[in-house]
Design a protein around this motif. Structure first.
Motif, PDB file in Angstrom:
ATOM      1  N   ALA A   1       0.826  -1.205   0.000  1.00 16.83           N
ATOM      2  CA  ALA A   1       0.000   0.000   0.000  1.00 16.83           C
ATOM      3  C   ALA A   1       0.862   1.258   0.000  1.00 16.83           C
ATOM      4  N   LEU A   2       1.938   1.255   0.772  1.00 19.88           N
ATOM      5  CA  LEU A   2       2.797   2.429   0.847  1.00 19.88           C
ATOM      6  C   LEU A   2       3.589   2.628  -0.442  1.00 19.88           C
ATOM      7  N   ARG A   3       4.049   1.542  -1.025  1.00 22.59           N
ATOM      8  CA  ARG A   3       4.770   1.666  -2.296  1.00 22.59           C
ATOM      9  C   ARG A   3       3.825   2.114  -3.407  1.00 22.59           C
ATOM     10  N   PHE A   4       2.570   1.669  -3.331  1.00 26.37           N
ATOM     11  CA  PHE A   4       1.596   2.133  -4.326  1.00 26.37           C
ATOM     12  C   PHE A   4       1.364   3.639  -4.162  1.00 26.37           C
TER      13      PHE A   4
ATOM     14  N   ILE B   1       4.245   9.842   5.634  1.00 29.90           N
ATOM     15  CA  ILE B   1       3.199   8.927   6.104  1.00 29.90           C
ATOM     16  C   ILE B   1       2.867   9.273   7.550  1.00 29.90           C
ATOM     17  N   LEU B   2       1.595   9.431   7.844  1.00 30.15           N
ATOM     18  CA  LEU B   2       1.143   9.684   9.204  1.00 30.15           C
ATOM     19  C   LEU B   2       0.761   8.368   9.869  1.00 30.15           C
TER      20      LEU B   2
ATOM     21  N   ILE C   1      -4.971  13.315   0.938  1.00 32.52           N
ATOM     22  CA  ILE C   1      -4.094  12.367   1.623  1.00 32.52           C
ATOM     23  C   ILE C   1      -4.767  11.008   1.585  1.00 32.52           C
ATOM     24  N   LEU C   2      -4.083   9.987   1.104  1.00 34.21           N
ATOM     25  CA  LEU C   2      -4.693   8.668   0.997  1.00 34.21           C
ATOM     26  C   LEU C   2      -4.918   8.075   2.385  1.00 34.21           C
ATOM     27  N   TYR C   3      -6.118   7.586   2.607  1.00 30.79           N
ATOM     28  CA  TYR C   3      -6.470   6.955   3.879  1.00 30.79           C
ATOM     29  C   TYR C   3      -6.351   5.440   3.694  1.00 30.79           C
TER      30      TYR C   3
ATOM     31  N   ALA D   1       0.004   9.737   2.815  1.00 33.77           N
ATOM     32  CA  ALA D   1      -0.968   8.782   3.343  1.00 33.77           C
ATOM     33  C   ALA D   1      -1.049   8.847   4.853  1.00 33.77           C
ATOM     34  N   PHE D   2      -2.197   8.476   5.356  1.00 32.38           N
ATOM     35  CA  PHE D   2      -2.390   8.147   6.767  1.00 32.38           C
ATOM     36  C   PHE D   2      -2.691   6.659   6.827  1.00 32.38           C
ATOM     37  N   VAL D   3      -2.014   5.933   7.717  1.00 29.11           N
ATOM     38  CA  VAL D   3      -2.248   4.498   7.885  1.00 29.11           C
ATOM     39  C   VAL D   3      -2.734   4.269   9.307  1.00 29.11           C
TER      40      VAL D   3
END
Length: 472
Positions: free
Chosen positions: A136-139, A155-156, A263-265, A231-233
């Motif tokens: 997911a992070l690499r995407f 990344i949060l 920001i991607l959730y 992103a936020f994970v």
């Protein structure tokens, strides 16, 4: 197919047990070892599993309180799962995912998409939870590179989080001791506060605590700049952090901030997906979220085969398809991506969940939670919290101060040792005991679990008092 061989345990074969212990201490490196015992350690040897039970090398039958590692959702020793493995292996044991595909993976992707919230409609399969989060992070990084936003990569994450053991996924972790001796991509990660209401400031109500968390998130985005945050994970329930349930409405408010700032959730459902909270995905069904991506693993095969994955929003893929860089390559993949045996096992697991087990989980979960909360009458127990069939019993030296006891006392391990003598395996986390039994557990088995756990805590209290380590 050929008749399935009866399982062979180790409890009746002393020579086999001694051989396993010797080989482990001489050759096997266990996960998460201490430096002083790395490569020279033997742990509890498990020989058999059946339903919610496992049997150790001494022949003790134990309730599998953690369901393996949050994963044995349908229980141990399901013959239909073994049959599926055999049949798929005899048909197709493996194919390269680089330029071929198999039917089980395509069908599984469709069934997962059918249950995913919002427009999450495409699945990339991995080998487990760590590789799912890493994917997911690499995407996210690839997505922003293609869109010409090379600086939008931060990344949060949050205190108390656990997202994996690969380099980038482990960099997000926020549990005590996880990163004490380990390196990480610290330049890419921004840590926020844990959303733990139990340890909120005394001056704040739960609602006020929620407001403070949301404001921290908002101000962090403003301070760093949304143009730098990719992103936020977040786990819907922080599992290995102690089954932390965030305040009501917190996740939806964070989602809105992410949406407003592009920001991607990423909802990390490695633990909560596939039945743990009574649904295939908890993000939409339980928390009302529509993330941009959901990661999953563990319960997708109930631990019968290593498999994980990421469900990705149609919107994100459509943006890639219409970008000005159609030849840009997402140079990411795993040898065992979309493994045919793993996907076939997951399909059978899906059948079992949908044919009554999800409904059973929703039916017994309130009883599980209410029975565990009876342990709060014990003076060592500060709080019992949970949702669905996952819960945490947090022990404290003093309820007023919420002192978690000195870490070197390892209260959770003491309780686990007593419980194993009584017939229950516990997941000890420093001063906490985590329970996430197989979803097939019955009410009477829940009674057994709670009764043993109570006695294990009582024995630990007596032990601590005798040693002069606690005066509760």
């Amino acid at each position: 197919m050929a008749a399935l061989r009866e399982p062979r345990g180790v409890q009746g074969d002393e020579a086999l047990r001694k051989d396993a212990v010797e080989q482990a201490t001489r050759h096997l490196v266990q996960p998460w070892p201490y430096a002083g015992s790395a490569g020279a350690e033997a742990r509890t040897l498990i020989g058999e599993g059946d339903g919610i039970y496992i049997t150790d090398d001494a022949g003790h039958r134990l309730i599998d309180g953690p369901a393996g590692m949050w994963c044995t959702n349908i229980g141990h020793r399901r013959e239909e799962m073994a049959q599926v493995m055999y049949e798929q292996a005899m048909q197709l044991s493996y194919n390269t995912p680089w330029y071929t595909m198999n039917a089980p993976s395509a069908e599984l992707a469709r069934r997962i998409a059918d249950h995913a919230p919002g427009d999450l409609s495409h699945v990339f399969f991995t080998t487990g939870g760590s590789s799912a989060v890493e994917t997911a992070l690499r995407f996210m990084q690839f997505f922003n590179n293609v869109r010409g936003r090379a600086d939008k990569k931060l990344i949060l994450s949050r205190g108390g989080a656990y997202h994996g053991s690969t380099y980038l996924s482990a960099s997000l972790n926020g549990r005590p001791r996880d990163r004490d001796w380990m390196d990480g991509a610290d330049d890419l990660v921004v840590k926020l506060s844990s959303p733990d209401p139990f340890r909120r400031p005394k001056s704040l109500s739960v609602e006020g605590f929620c407001d403070a968390l949301v404001e921290e998130f908002r101000s962090t985005v403003e301070r760093i700049g949304a143009e730098r945050i990719g992103a936020f994970v977040g786990e819907p329930v922080q599992a290995s952090g102690g089954v932390i349930l965030p305040p009501n409405g917190y996740l939806k408010r964070i989602r809105e901030i992410c949406r407003a700032n592009d920001i991607l959730y990423v909802s990390d459902e490695v633990v909560t997906a596939f039945g743990r909270l009574g649904s295939v995905f908890a993000s939409g069904d339980v928390f009302g979220l529509d993330p941009d991506m959901i990661t999953f693993a563990k319960g997708v095969t109930s631990g019968y085969f290593p498999l994980g994955g990421v469900v990705i929003s149609e919107r994100l893929l459509e943006e890639l398809r219409r970008s000005n860089h159609p030849d840009a390559m997402f140079a990411h993949g795993l040898t065992y991506t979309s493994h045919p045996i793993g996907c076939a096992v997951a399909l059978k697991n899906f059948d079992i969940l949908e044919n009554g087990l999800l409904a059973h989980t929703r039916e017994v979960a309130p009883y599980f939670q209410s029975q565990l909360r009876t342990l709060e009458d014990l003076p060592l127990v500060g709080e019992v919290r949970g949702l669905g069939l996952m819960a945490c019993v947090e022990c404290v030296a003093d309820r007023e101060s919420k002192d978690p006891l000195e870490l070197d006392k390892d209260v959770g391990k003491r309780i686990d040792a007593h419980c194993q003598e009584l017939g229950l395996l516990v997941r000890p986390l420093i001063n906490m005991c985590v329970m996430s039994p197989p979803l097939v557990i019955t009410r009477s088995q829940i009674d057994d679990l709670v009764s043993i756990l109570r006695e294990g805590i009582v024995r630990t209290m007596e032990e601590l008092r005798k040693e002069g380590m606690w005066n509760g």
